[in-house]
Design a protein around this motif. Sequence first.
Motif, PDB file in Angstrom:
ATOM      1  N   ARG A 135      59.724   5.421 110.508  1.00  0.00           N
ATOM      2  CA  ARG A 135      60.801   5.127 111.461  1.00  0.00           C
ATOM      3  C   ARG A 135      61.391   3.737 111.268  1.00  0.00           C
ATOM      4  NH1 ARG A 135      58.481   1.958 115.413  1.00  0.00           N
ATOM      5  NH2 ARG A 135      56.226   2.238 115.735  1.00  0.00           N
ATOM      6  N   THR A 136      60.673   2.854 110.522  1.00  0.00           N
ATOM      7  CA  THR A 136      61.247   1.562 110.129  1.00  0.00           C
ATOM      8  C   THR A 136      60.932   1.326 108.652  1.00  0.00           C
ATOM      9  OG1 THR A 136      59.292   0.192 110.574  1.00  0.00           O
ATOM     10  CG2 THR A 136      60.774   0.634 112.444  1.00  0.00           C
ATOM     11  N   GLN A 137      61.728   0.471 108.022  1.00  0.00           N
ATOM     12  CA  GLN A 137      61.472   0.153 106.613  1.00  0.00           C
ATOM     13  C   GLN A 137      60.155  -0.610 106.471  1.00  0.00           C
ATOM     14  OE1 GLN A 137      63.759   1.095 103.922  1.00  0.00           O
ATOM     15  NE2 GLN A 137      61.762   0.793 102.981  1.00  0.00           N
ATOM     16  N   GLU A 138      59.836  -1.422 107.475  1.00  0.00           N
ATOM     17  CA  GLU A 138      58.611  -2.213 107.411  1.00  0.00           C
ATOM     18  C   GLU A 138      57.386  -1.299 107.385  1.00  0.00           C
ATOM     19  OE1 GLU A 138      61.139  -2.758 109.469  1.00  0.00           O
ATOM     20  OE2 GLU A 138      61.897  -4.588 108.533  1.00  0.00           O
ATOM     21  N   ILE A 139      57.379  -0.279 108.222  1.00  0.00           N
ATOM     22  CA  ILE A 139      56.247   0.654 108.223  1.00  0.00           C
ATOM     23  C   ILE A 139      56.190   1.412 106.896  1.00  0.00           C
ATOM     24  CG2 ILE A 139      55.304   2.738 109.296  1.00  0.00           C
ATOM     25  CD1 ILE A 139      56.430   1.769 111.956  1.00  0.00           C
ATOM     26  N   ALA A 140      57.329   1.844 106.405  1.00  0.00           N
ATOM     27  CA  ALA A 140      57.351   2.578 105.134  1.00  0.00           C
ATOM     28  C   ALA A 140      56.775   1.724 104.016  1.00  0.00           C
ATOM     29  CB  ALA A 140      58.785   3.015 104.814  1.00  0.00           C
ATOM     30  N   ASP A 141      57.193   0.464 103.935  1.00  0.00           N
ATOM     31  CA  ASP A 141      56.707  -0.427 102.873  1.00  0.00           C
ATOM     32  C   ASP A 141      55.201  -0.645 102.995  1.00  0.00           C
ATOM     33  OD1 ASP A 141      59.322  -0.615 102.112  1.00  0.00           O
ATOM     34  OD2 ASP A 141      59.630  -2.655 102.859  1.00  0.00           O
ATOM     35  N   LEU A 142      54.743  -0.863 104.215  1.00  0.00           N
ATOM     36  CA  LEU A 142      53.320  -1.155 104.442  1.00  0.00           C
ATOM     37  C   LEU A 142      52.441   0.036 104.074  1.00  0.00           C
ATOM     38  CD1 LEU A 142      51.549  -3.449 105.643  1.00  0.00           C
ATOM     39  CD2 LEU A 142      51.670  -2.236 107.838  1.00  0.00           C
ATOM     40  N   VAL A 143      52.809   1.218 104.529  1.00  0.00           N
ATOM     41  CA  VAL A 143      52.005   2.410 104.246  1.00  0.00           C
ATOM     42  C   VAL A 143      52.038   2.724 102.753  1.00  0.00           C
ATOM     43  CG1 VAL A 143      51.845   4.900 104.649  1.00  0.00           C
ATOM     44  CG2 VAL A 143      52.273   3.342 106.564  1.00  0.00           C
ATOM     45  N   ALA A 144      53.203   2.566 102.122  1.00  0.00           N
ATOM     46  CA  ALA A 144      53.299   2.845 100.691  1.00  0.00           C
ATOM     47  C   ALA A 144      52.403   1.904  99.896  1.00  0.00           C
ATOM     48  CB  ALA A 144      54.749   2.727 100.228  1.00  0.00           C
ATOM     49  N   ARG A 145      52.373   0.643 100.275  1.00  0.00           N
ATOM     50  CA  ARG A 145      51.524  -0.301  99.544  1.00  0.00           C
ATOM     51  C   ARG A 145      50.044   0.017  99.768  1.00  0.00           C
ATOM     52  NH1 ARG A 145      51.937  -4.422  96.509  1.00  0.00           N
ATOM     53  NH2 ARG A 145      54.192  -4.505  96.750  1.00  0.00           N
ATOM     54  N   PHE A 146      49.701   0.437 100.964  1.00  0.00           N
ATOM     55  CA  PHE A 146      48.295   0.772 101.216  1.00  0.00           C
ATOM     56  C   PHE A 146      47.877   1.976 100.371  1.00  0.00           C
ATOM     57  CE2 PHE A 146      44.786   2.736 103.476  1.00  0.00           C
ATOM     58  CZ  PHE A 146      43.953   1.636 103.695  1.00  0.00           C
ATOM     59  N   THR A 147      48.717   3.004 100.312  1.00  0.00           N
ATOM     60  CA  THR A 147      48.363   4.176  99.500  1.00  0.00           C
ATOM     61  C   THR A 147      48.280   3.817  98.023  1.00  0.00           C
ATOM     62  OG1 THR A 147      50.680   4.866  99.283  1.00  0.00           O
ATOM     63  CG2 THR A 147      49.443   5.766 101.132  1.00  0.00           C
ATOM     64  N   LEU A 148      49.145   2.896  97.583  1.00  0.00           N
ATOM     65  CA  LEU A 148      49.112   2.473  96.179  1.00  0.00           C
ATOM     66  C   LEU A 148      47.740   1.872  95.845  1.00  0.00           C
ATOM     67  CD1 LEU A 148      51.867   0.436  94.336  1.00  0.00           C
ATOM     68  CD2 LEU A 148      49.502  -0.231  94.166  1.00  0.00           C
ATOM     69  N   TYR A 149      47.247   0.983  96.699  1.00  0.00           N
ATOM     70  CA  TYR A 149      45.960   0.344  96.408  1.00  0.00           C
ATOM     71  C   TYR A 149      44.807   1.331  96.546  1.00  0.00           C
ATOM     72  CZ  TYR A 149      48.335  -4.142  96.187  1.00  0.00           C
ATOM     73  OH  TYR A 149      49.162  -5.171  95.818  1.00  0.00           O
ATOM     74  N   ARG A 150      44.935   2.271  97.479  1.00  0.00           N
ATOM     75  CA  ARG A 150      43.860   3.259  97.596  1.00  0.00           C
ATOM     76  C   ARG A 150      43.810   4.162  96.359  1.00  0.00           C
ATOM     77  NH1 ARG A 150      40.199   1.414  99.092  1.00  0.00           N
ATOM     78  NH2 ARG A 150      39.270   3.456  98.759  1.00  0.00           N
ATOM     79  N   LEU A 151      44.972   4.431  95.747  1.00  0.00           N
ATOM     80  CA  LEU A 151      44.983   5.233  94.523  1.00  0.00           C
ATOM     81  C   LEU A 151      44.362   4.478  93.353  1.00  0.00           C
ATOM     82  CD1 LEU A 151      48.524   6.888  94.761  1.00  0.00           C
ATOM     83  CD2 LEU A 151      46.325   8.096  94.657  1.00  0.00           C
ATOM     84  N   LEU A 152      44.407   3.162  93.395  1.00  0.00           N
ATOM     85  CA  LEU A 152      43.806   2.362  92.325  1.00  0.00           C
ATOM     86  C   LEU A 152      42.284   2.402  92.379  1.00  0.00           C
ATOM     87  CD1 LEU A 152      46.082  -0.809  92.240  1.00  0.00           C
ATOM     88  CD2 LEU A 152      45.858   0.929  90.463  1.00  0.00           C
ATOM     89  N   PHE A 153      41.747   2.676  93.549  1.00  0.00           N
ATOM     90  CA  PHE A 153      40.292   2.645  93.727  1.00  0.00           C
ATOM     91  C   PHE A 153      39.803   3.954  94.345  1.00  0.00           C
ATOM     92  CE2 PHE A 153      41.861  -1.721  93.975  1.00  0.00           C
ATOM     93  CZ  PHE A 153      41.148  -2.298  92.943  1.00  0.00           C
ATOM     94  N   PRO A 154      40.007   5.063  93.641  1.00  0.00           N
ATOM     95  CA  PRO A 154      39.566   6.344  94.215  1.00  0.00           C
ATOM     96  C   PRO A 154      38.060   6.535  94.032  1.00  0.00           C
ATOM     97  CG  PRO A 154      40.479   6.706  92.040  1.00  0.00           C
ATOM     98  CD  PRO A 154      40.620   5.231  92.309  1.00  0.00           C
ATOM     99  N   THR A 155      37.521   7.435  94.800  1.00  0.00           N
ATOM    100  CA  THR A 155      36.114   7.832  94.653  1.00  0.00           C
ATOM    101  C   THR A 155      36.067   9.355  94.659  1.00  0.00           C
ATOM    102  OG1 THR A 155      35.365   5.870  95.856  1.00  0.00           O
ATOM    103  CG2 THR A 155      33.810   7.694  95.654  1.00  0.00           C
ATOM    104  N   PHE A 156      35.472   9.921  93.599  1.00  0.00           N
ATOM    105  CA  PHE A 156      35.444  11.383  93.523  1.00  0.00           C
ATOM    106  C   PHE A 156      34.228  11.827  92.725  1.00  0.00           C
ATOM    107  CE2 PHE A 156      38.327   9.506  90.429  1.00  0.00           C
ATOM    108  CZ  PHE A 156      37.840   9.978  89.218  1.00  0.00           C
ATOM    109  N   ALA A 157      33.871  13.071  92.845  1.00  0.00           N
ATOM    110  CA  ALA A 157      32.665  13.615  92.203  1.00  0.00           C
ATOM    111  C   ALA A 157      32.774  13.527  90.686  1.00  0.00           C
ATOM    112  CB  ALA A 157      32.486  15.077  92.621  1.00  0.00           C
ATOM    113  N   GLY A 158      31.701  13.099  90.023  1.00  0.00           N
ATOM    114  CA  GLY A 158      31.677  13.014  88.563  1.00  0.00           C
ATOM    115  C   GLY A 158      32.344  11.775  88.012  1.00  0.00           C
TER     116      GLY A 158
END
Length: 459
Positions: free
Chosen positions: A388-411
């Motif tokens: 609903r705001t650009q600030e929220i969009a930017d913040l959530v997108a950056r958080f997902t970006l960093y979480r994708l850099l450090f995934p945890t999965f089986a194997g």
Amino acid sequence: MPRMMTTLSATGALGHEPIHRDSFFEGIKQPLDFIGADAGSGDSGPFFLGADAPMNPREWEEHDLELLLCAARERKIPMIIGSAGGAGTTRGVDDYIQIIRELTARHRLEPFRLARITSEVPLDYLRERMQTEQIKPLGAATPLTPELLDRTSRVVAMMGVEPYFKAFDLGADVVIAGRSCDDAIYASLPLRAGFPKGLSFHLGKTLECASLVGTPSMAKETIVGRITDEYVELEPMHPAQRCTPESVAGHSLYERAHPYRQAYPGGVLDTGGTTYEQVSERATRYWGSQFVEDAEYRVKLEGAGLVGFRALTIGAVRDPIAIDSLDWVLDAVRQRTREQYSQLMEGPGQDYQIVFHQYGKNGVMGPLEPVKQSLAHEICIVTEVVARTQEIADLVARFTLYRLLFPTFAGQKATAGGIAMLRDEVLQGQPSYRWTVDHLLPIADPLALFPITIEEIGA
């Protein structure tokens, strides 16, 4: 010798990549009666209508308008441009007229009469209509409601041939129109001259995308169309292209829900009985197309409204173990984001929404993709956040970006770096709009929603 009207189509979307000049100049050697061009489309999505933004660079639009205008005025034949600016808004019409004024002065063209036809529909007009009647859906899920209009920024109506008739009745040499049926641009003058209705609309149908009607496939190359009382004939101007019965019949199916029937304001074109024949090495002729009158005159309404603001990140995964676990990884990123921003609501219409596009797996078809097990050795992940705001969009997108850099999965073998990011940054996209209005509106007068004014240009 049967009477004939000849026209030229050089582009299926004016300004959407410049017209190729060689085949255009070959085309204008023909004895033309008028020149047309469609400048708009809904294919590019609802943003351009909702935001009232130009679809194309002004430089490209000026390039195409310069070619068409100079050719038309030198030959003193009419020029018709429909869906100006891409979405056909009033701003788009006025922008094109300003370009026409500048080109006229630059080339010192002789004075001519220009018709301005607009197609925006006031939202209050639709609210009044809804008080006494139901406005039925075309592609929308429900009849038009006050709630849908409250979420709508702008509405245009798609004009048929009648506003063009009126413009030429008023003495227009050049017509710049708002949202228009593509085919009406090329059908209007043949119909006004009394050529058969079915053939006239089919001429428009097969010319509206210019060289897409020929083979091999080419874009922005010129096609010349000729109509008589008995047939239509199409000929490409690029030396390497041909119009064949297969290519012309194939393009007659283009963008249709039904293979033989296409609706317009006032009726339906039926090509079920059309015969196609190769009449020269590069030209095809067809006949037998019929127009079935509609008892009610209806125009299509297109409307768009703001959803939110957009941020994007782009990365890719090549680790085969990570690819096998990708859905699980993305679900985990989504869940971790919810936990981090628990004060925000996630989902369509809420504070934010996350969409993971997996190109190489199901990025084109999404959930409709029938191939469930991708064999790709790498998959591109475009993370799209709408908020609903650009600030929220930017913040959530950056958080997902960093979480994708450090995934945890089986194997998992590595401890980090499972995703290769194109860039370690968040990209801001255009605001997100949705189609809110896709309905049919009956009108008693085909001109009612399309004001026409005439002005002298170059005087």
